[in-house]
Design an enzyme around this catalytic site. Structure first.
Site, PDB file in Angstrom:
ATOM      1  N   HIS A  48      12.758   3.087   5.419  1.00 31.41           N
ATOM      2  CA  HIS A  48      12.068   2.340   6.488  1.00 31.41           C
ATOM      3  C   HIS A  48      12.140   0.827   6.277  1.00 31.41           C
ATOM      4  O   HIS A  48      12.624   0.101   7.164  1.00 31.41           O
ATOM      5  CB  HIS A  48      10.614   2.809   6.604  1.00 31.41           C
ATOM      6  CG  HIS A  48       9.748   1.932   7.448  1.00 31.41           C
ATOM      7  ND1 HIS A  48       9.982   1.712   8.789  1.00 31.41           N
ATOM      8  CD2 HIS A  48       8.638   1.193   7.130  1.00 31.41           C
ATOM      9  CE1 HIS A  48       9.061   0.886   9.264  1.00 31.41           C
ATOM     10  NE2 HIS A  48       8.235   0.556   8.267  1.00 31.41           N
ATOM     11  N   HIS A  72       7.143  -5.003   2.881  1.00 34.80           N
ATOM     12  CA  HIS A  72       5.989  -5.143   3.779  1.00 34.80           C
ATOM     13  C   HIS A  72       4.951  -4.024   3.651  1.00 34.80           C
ATOM     14  O   HIS A  72       3.808  -4.188   4.072  1.00 34.80           O
ATOM     15  CB  HIS A  72       6.452  -5.275   5.241  1.00 34.80           C
ATOM     16  CG  HIS A  72       6.906  -3.985   5.864  1.00 34.80           C
ATOM     17  ND1 HIS A  72       8.200  -3.536   5.791  1.00 34.80           N
ATOM     18  CD2 HIS A  72       6.229  -3.054   6.578  1.00 34.80           C
ATOM     19  CE1 HIS A  72       8.307  -2.393   6.434  1.00 34.80           C
ATOM     20  NE2 HIS A  72       7.128  -2.073   6.921  1.00 34.80           N
ATOM     21  N   GLU A  76       0.057  -2.290   1.054  1.00 34.31           N
ATOM     22  CA  GLU A  76      -0.724  -1.315   1.813  1.00 34.31           C
ATOM     23  C   GLU A  76      -0.651   0.088   1.209  1.00 34.31           C
ATOM     24  O   GLU A  76      -1.643   0.817   1.176  1.00 34.31           O
ATOM     25  CB  GLU A  76      -0.194  -1.300   3.248  1.00 34.31           C
ATOM     26  CG  GLU A  76      -1.061  -0.585   4.243  1.00 34.31           C
ATOM     27  CD  GLU A  76      -0.478  -0.698   5.647  1.00 34.31           C
ATOM     28  OE1 GLU A  76      -0.551   0.292   6.376  1.00 34.31           O
ATOM     29  OE2 GLU A  76       0.070  -1.767   5.992  1.00 34.31           O
ATOM     30  N   ASP A  77       0.551   0.495   0.719  1.00 34.51           N
ATOM     31  CA  ASP A  77       0.778   1.899   0.344  1.00 34.51           C
ATOM     32  C   ASP A  77       0.981   2.149  -1.146  1.00 34.51           C
ATOM     33  O   ASP A  77       1.155   3.288  -1.560  1.00 34.51           O
ATOM     34  CB  ASP A  77       2.010   2.440   1.097  1.00 34.51           C
ATOM     35  CG  ASP A  77       1.788   2.488   2.598  1.00 34.51           C
ATOM     36  OD1 ASP A  77       0.619   2.497   3.018  1.00 34.51           O
ATOM     37  OD2 ASP A  77       2.778   2.498   3.346  1.00 34.51           O
ATOM     38  N   ASP A 139       9.139  -4.123  12.225  1.00 33.39           N
ATOM     39  CA  ASP A 139       8.488  -2.942  11.636  1.00 33.39           C
ATOM     40  C   ASP A 139       8.074  -1.962  12.725  1.00 33.39           C
ATOM     41  O   ASP A 139       8.335  -0.754  12.646  1.00 33.39           O
ATOM     42  CB  ASP A 139       7.275  -3.416  10.823  1.00 33.39           C
ATOM     43  CG  ASP A 139       6.394  -2.265  10.356  1.00 33.39           C
ATOM     44  OD1 ASP A 139       6.939  -1.245   9.898  1.00 33.39           O
ATOM     45  OD2 ASP A 139       5.155  -2.394  10.443  1.00 33.39           O
ATOM     46  N   ASP A 259      20.062   0.761  44.270  1.00 37.32           N
ATOM     47  CA  ASP A 259      20.974   0.143  45.239  1.00 37.32           C
ATOM     48  C   ASP A 259      21.156  -1.344  44.980  1.00 37.32           C
ATOM     49  O   ASP A 259      22.016  -1.982  45.570  1.00 37.32           O
ATOM     50  CB  ASP A 259      20.449   0.337  46.672  1.00 37.32           C
ATOM     51  CG  ASP A 259      20.933   1.663  47.248  1.00 37.32           C
ATOM     52  OD1 ASP A 259      21.785   2.291  46.596  1.00 37.32           O
ATOM     53  OD2 ASP A 259      20.445   2.062  48.309  1.00 37.32           O
TER      54      ASP A 259
END
Length: 711
Positions: A48, A72, A76-77, A139, A259
Site C-alpha cells: 500500500h 505514512h 498509526e499502525d 493514500d 450526443d
C-alpha cells in the site's frame, strides 16, 4: 507486482540518485515496521505505501513527500513514534507523516466526531506544509482502488466521505486527475449497478460514435493546420459520475448526454488560444451564452481554459476547451504542478499562482477553525466551502472577487474582511441600493456601506452561502451574546447583593474564587454569563457569596427592599433581553421579567396569562421598568373586524403610514360575505403611539371592532 526497483527507475527521470536512495531507505524501514501485517486482500501491507508513493511519482512530487508516503501508516499502525522517524529521516518527513496519521490514541463518541477531529488535525498540518494533503489524497486514492475486500456498508461509508471531502479538496486544489478517479470509484462503491450500466452504455456509445468523433477531430485539426496554428486536438471523455449527475439533475436521457461531443485543443501560448477560438468559431457557429473565458478570470483553484459550445453538422453540440500545455498540466495536477515544474528547475508563474491560491484557501480554513464551536461544526463549514462553480464580482476599485454560486451581499462583505462583514449595514450593487440578502451575479460591482457600531444579524444565517461568512457570523453572535450576558449578569448579581448591603465590587477577594471552584467555573465572567443567560439565579449566588464571606448563613439586611426595585430596560440591550411574542410588551406597559435558562431575560406584560405558568419558580420572576428615553420600535399585534370592501388593505395601510408606523405583517381571514377579520402586526414606539393609531383606525366607518392580541 510493482516493486521498489520499478519505482526507483521511474524516479530516475526527475530525482537525483541521492534522493532516490533516501526514498528506498524509507521503503525498507516501512517494510520492516509493517512486517507480518497484511491488507484485507491478503497482500503484504507494504504494497500500500509503495503504491501511494507511485501515485505521487506520477505527479513528480519531491523525495520527502515520497518518503512520507512510504512511512505514512507507521505511526498509526506500528509501535514507531514521531520522534523515532524524525531521528531517522529528519523533522520535515516526520511532520508530514504525523499530519497524515489519524488520532488513534483518543477514544471518540462516534465515527462522525472521529472523522471531524482527524480532519481538523490534518488541516493544522496542512497549514504548515501543503504536501500533507497531497500525500493524503494519494493514500485515499489507493484505498479507493482497493475497496473490494471490504464489507458493502463500510465501502459506502468510505466512499461517501471521499465524495464529501477528499474529492472536493482535490477539486479545490485543482488536482483533476485524482478528483475524477476518486469520484468515479466512489460512485461505483455507492451505486454499483448504476455505475456498471452507465459504463457499459458509454463503451457501446463510444463504438457507435467513433467515426463521427474522428471526422470532427480531423476537421478541427485541418483548420488549425490551414491557419498555421500549432495545436493538438484530442477527444474529451466524460467520467461516470459526471454523466450520472447530468442525467439526474437535468432530467436528460443517456443519449441526450452522450450526443454532446467534447474536444480539447492543446496549444503553445495564450495568444494562440484566442486565435484558435476565432478559427473554431469560423468553422462552426457558436451557441450564444455558452462561451467562458477562464484564462482572463481563472477559477478559484487556478484552472485556466477557454470553453465554447458549437453547433456541429446537423445541429449536433460540440464542446471545445482550448488551453496551453502549462494550463493542461495545471488542470490535471493543480497544486502538485508546483513540484512538476520545480523538477524541471522552472519556477513557473502558473504553479506559483496555484500555491498562492492554496495558501489563501488554507488560511481561510484556519480562520473558520478558530470561529467554529467544535470539530463537527468546523467540518460542516468545510463541506459547504468545498464546492462548485464560482461567480466573479468587482469591488469599487475594480478588483475581482471570487464567490460561490448563490453568494449574497453579506458573503461578499465577509470575503473582503471579517470586520467589514460584521459592521455591514447596507450595500450598493451597480450604484443602486440593494437588500443584503440579494444573490449576486457575475459582473456586478459592489460597494459595502458600514457603520462603526453595527453588529451581525442572526437573520443573516438564513441566506449566506459561504462557510467563512457563516462561521464569522456565528462567532460574532456568540461573542456579542457573551458580552451582553456578562453585563446583564453583573446588574442582576449586584441587585441581589444589595439585599445583603454589599456589591460585587465591595466583596473581599476570598469568597468569589472559592465559589468559582465550588461551581467548576473558570473565571468571574463565566459566572456572570451563566447568571445573565438564566442558567443560575442571582439571589442564590448572592446568598452563597455572603455566606462564604461570613462563614455562616446570612439573612438579608434592611436593604432587602432595595433589591426588590425594578431593573430598567430600554430595548437596546441586545441578545440577552428578549420580548415575549405571546404578549408583545410596549414601553408604557407594566412589565415583568422571566429568567429563562440559556436565553436571558424574557420580558412579558404584567397581565400576560403565560406568567401564571412561569410563576412556579418565583425567584426567576422580577419587576422591570422602562427607561425614560427609548429610541426603538416594538412589534404589536392587532385584530380588526371590518366590513369586506374593495381597497380595504390600501386604506388601512394609509392610516397606519399617516400615523408614522410600519406594517410588518398583514393577513385577512374571510368570515362571511359582509365581515372580514384582519390581523395586523405593526412596529410602534410605545403605548401612546399605539393608542393614537387605534383611535385613527376606529374613525374608519367600516371598522367594527379592534383588539390588541396577547392579553
Amino acid at each position: 507486482m510493482f516493486t521498489i526497483d520499478d519505482l526507483a527507475d521511474r524516479l530516475g527521470g526527475y530525482l537525483p540518485q541521492g534522493e532516490i536512495q533516501q526514498v528506498k531507505r524509507a521503503f525498507y524501514y516501512a517494510e520492516q515496521a509493517h512486517d507480518g501485517q497484511r491488507r484485507r486482500s491478503g497482500e503484504p501491507y507494504v504494497t500500500h505505501p509503495l503504491a501511494v508513493a507511485n501515485i505521487l511519482a506520477n505527479m513528480h512530487m519531491d523525495h520527502q513527500s515520497l518518503m512520507a508516503a512510504m512511512l505514512h501508516d507507521v505511526i498509526e499502525d506500528t509501535g514507531v513514534g514521531k520522534e523515532a522517524l524524525a531521528r531517522q529521516f529528519g523533522a520535515p518527513v516526520a511532520e508530514l507523516v504525523d499530519g497524515v496519521s489519524k488520532l488513534t490514541q483518543i477514544a471518540f463518541e462516534d465515527k462522525a466526531v472521529a472523522q471531524a477531529e482527524n480532519f481538523q488535525k490534518m488541516v493544522l498540518a496542512m497549514s504548515r506544509d501543503i504536501r500533507v494533503i497531497i500525500v493524503k489524497l494519494a493514500d485515499r486514492l489507493h484505498n479507493m482502488r482497493t475497496l473490494g475486500a471490504l464489507r458493502p456498508e463500510k465501502k459506502r461509508r468510505i466512499a461517501r466521505e471521499t465524495l464529501e471531502i477528499y474529492a472536493r479538496i482535490a477539486s479545490r486544489l485543482g488536482i483533476n486527475t485524482i478528483r475524477v478517479e476518486l469520484e468515479d470509484l466512489s460512485f461505483q462503491a455507492i451505486h454499483p449497478m448504476r455505475a456498471e450500466r452507465i459504463k457499459r452504455a458509454v463503451s457501446s456509445a463510444r463504438g457507435h460514435r467513433r467515426s463521427a468523433i474522428r471526422q470532427i477531430q480531423n476537421t478541427l485539426q485541418q483548420s488549425l493546420d490551414d491557419e498555421g496554428l500549432a495545436g493538438t486536438v484530442v477527444g474529451r471523455q466524460k467520467h461516470l459520475l459526471s454523466i450520472y449527475k447530468k442525467m439526474r439533475d437535468q432530467r436528460k436521457s443517456f443519449n441526450e448526454i452522450m450526443d454532446v461531443f467534447g474536444f480539447r485543443i492543446i496549444t503553445e501560448d495564450v495568444d494562440s488560444c484566442y486565435r484558435i477560438l476565432g478559427v473554431v468559431h469560423n468553422l462552426y457557429k457558436p451557441v450564444p451564452g455558452r462561451f467562458k473565458d477562464y484564462i482572463a478570470i481563472p477559477k478559484a483553484n487556478g484552472y485556466q481554459s477557454l470553453h465554447t459550445t458549437l453547433f456541429g453538422a446537423g445541429g449536433m453540440p460540440i464542446e471545445v476547451q482550448i488551453r496551453t500545455r502549462e494550463m493542461e498540466a495545471m488542470a490535471n495536477n493543480g497544486i502538485a504542478a508546483h513540484w512538476l515544474y520545480k523538477a524541471g528547475q522552472t519556477d513557473h508563474p502558473i504553479a506559483e499562482g496555484s500555491r498562492a491560491r492554496a495558501r489563501s484557501w488554507i488560511k481561510g480554513l484556519l480562520e473558520m477553525q478558530r470561529h467554529a464551536g467544535d470539530s463537527l461544526e468546523f467540518i460542516e463549514h468545510v463541506k459547504n466551502d468545498l464546492f462548485p462553480d464560482d461567480i466573479y464580482v468587482f469591488t469599487p476599485k475594480g478588483d475581482i472577487m471570487e464567490l460561490p454560486q448563490g453568494a449574497t451581499v453579506i458573503d461578499f462583505a465577509y470575503s473582503v474582511h471579517t470586520d467589514i462583514g460584521n459592521s455591514t449595514i447596507a450595500c450598493r450593487i451597480d450604484r443602486h441600493l440593494a437588500p443584503l440578502s440579494t444573490r449576486l451575479e457575475s459582473g456586478q460591482t459592489l460597494e459595502i456601506i458600514t457603520a462603526p457600531g453595527a453588529r451581525p444579524n442572526l437573520a443573516w444565517l438564513n441566506f449566506v452561502a459561504t462557510a467563512k461568512a457563516r462561521s464569522a457570523i456565528r462567532h460574532a453572535l456568540k461573542h456579542q451574546q457573551h458580552t451582553e450576558a456578562v453585563q446583564l449578569g453583573r446588574r442582576l448579581l449586584n441587585k441581589a447583593l444589595a439585599a445583603f448591603e454589599t456589591s460585587l465590587e465591595e466583596l473581599p477577594e476570598g469568597p468569589l474564587p472559592e465559589l468559582l471552584a465550588e461551581l467548576g467555573l473558570k473565571n468571574e465572567d463565566a459566572l456572570l454569563e451563566s447568571i445573565g443567560l438564566g442558567s443560575r439565579v442571582a439571589h442564590v449566588i448572592a446568598r452563597r457569596l455572603v455566606d462564604l464571606q461570613h462563614g455562616e448563613e446570612t439573612a438579608p439586611g434592611p436593604a432587602a427592599a432595595r433589591q426588590q426595585g425594578p431593573i430598567v430596560i430600554s430595548g437596546a440591550e441586545g441578545m440577552v433581553i428578549k420580548f415575549a411574542r405571546c404578549c408583545h410588551p410596549l414601553p408604557g406597559d407594566p412589565v415583568v421579567g422571566h429568567l429563562s435558562a440559556g436565553k436571558g431575560i424574557v420580558v412579558h406584560r404584567a397581565e400576560c396569562r403565560n406568567l401564571a405558568e412561569l410563576g412556579d419558580d418565583p425567584e426567576k420572576l422580577f419587576p422591570l421598568e422602562w427607561a425614560r428615553e427609548i429610541d426603538e420600535d416594538f412589534p404589536v399585534a392587532l385584530r380588526l373586524q371590518v366590513e369586506s370592501r374593495r381597497g380595504l388593505v390600501a386604506e388601512l395601510a394609509g392610516v397606519v403610514t399617516d400615523a408614522d408606523a410600519n406594517i410588518e405583517r398583514i393577513g385577512i381571514e374571510e368570515r362571511d360575505a359582509r365581515l372580514a377579520t384582519v390581523n395586523l402586526t405593526l412596529a410602534v414606539r410605545d403605548r401612546v403611539h399605539l393608542a393614537r393609531i387605534i383611535k385613527r383606525l376606529r374613525n374608519l366607518s367600516h371598522v367594527e371592532r379592534i383588539s390588541r392580541l396577547g392579553n
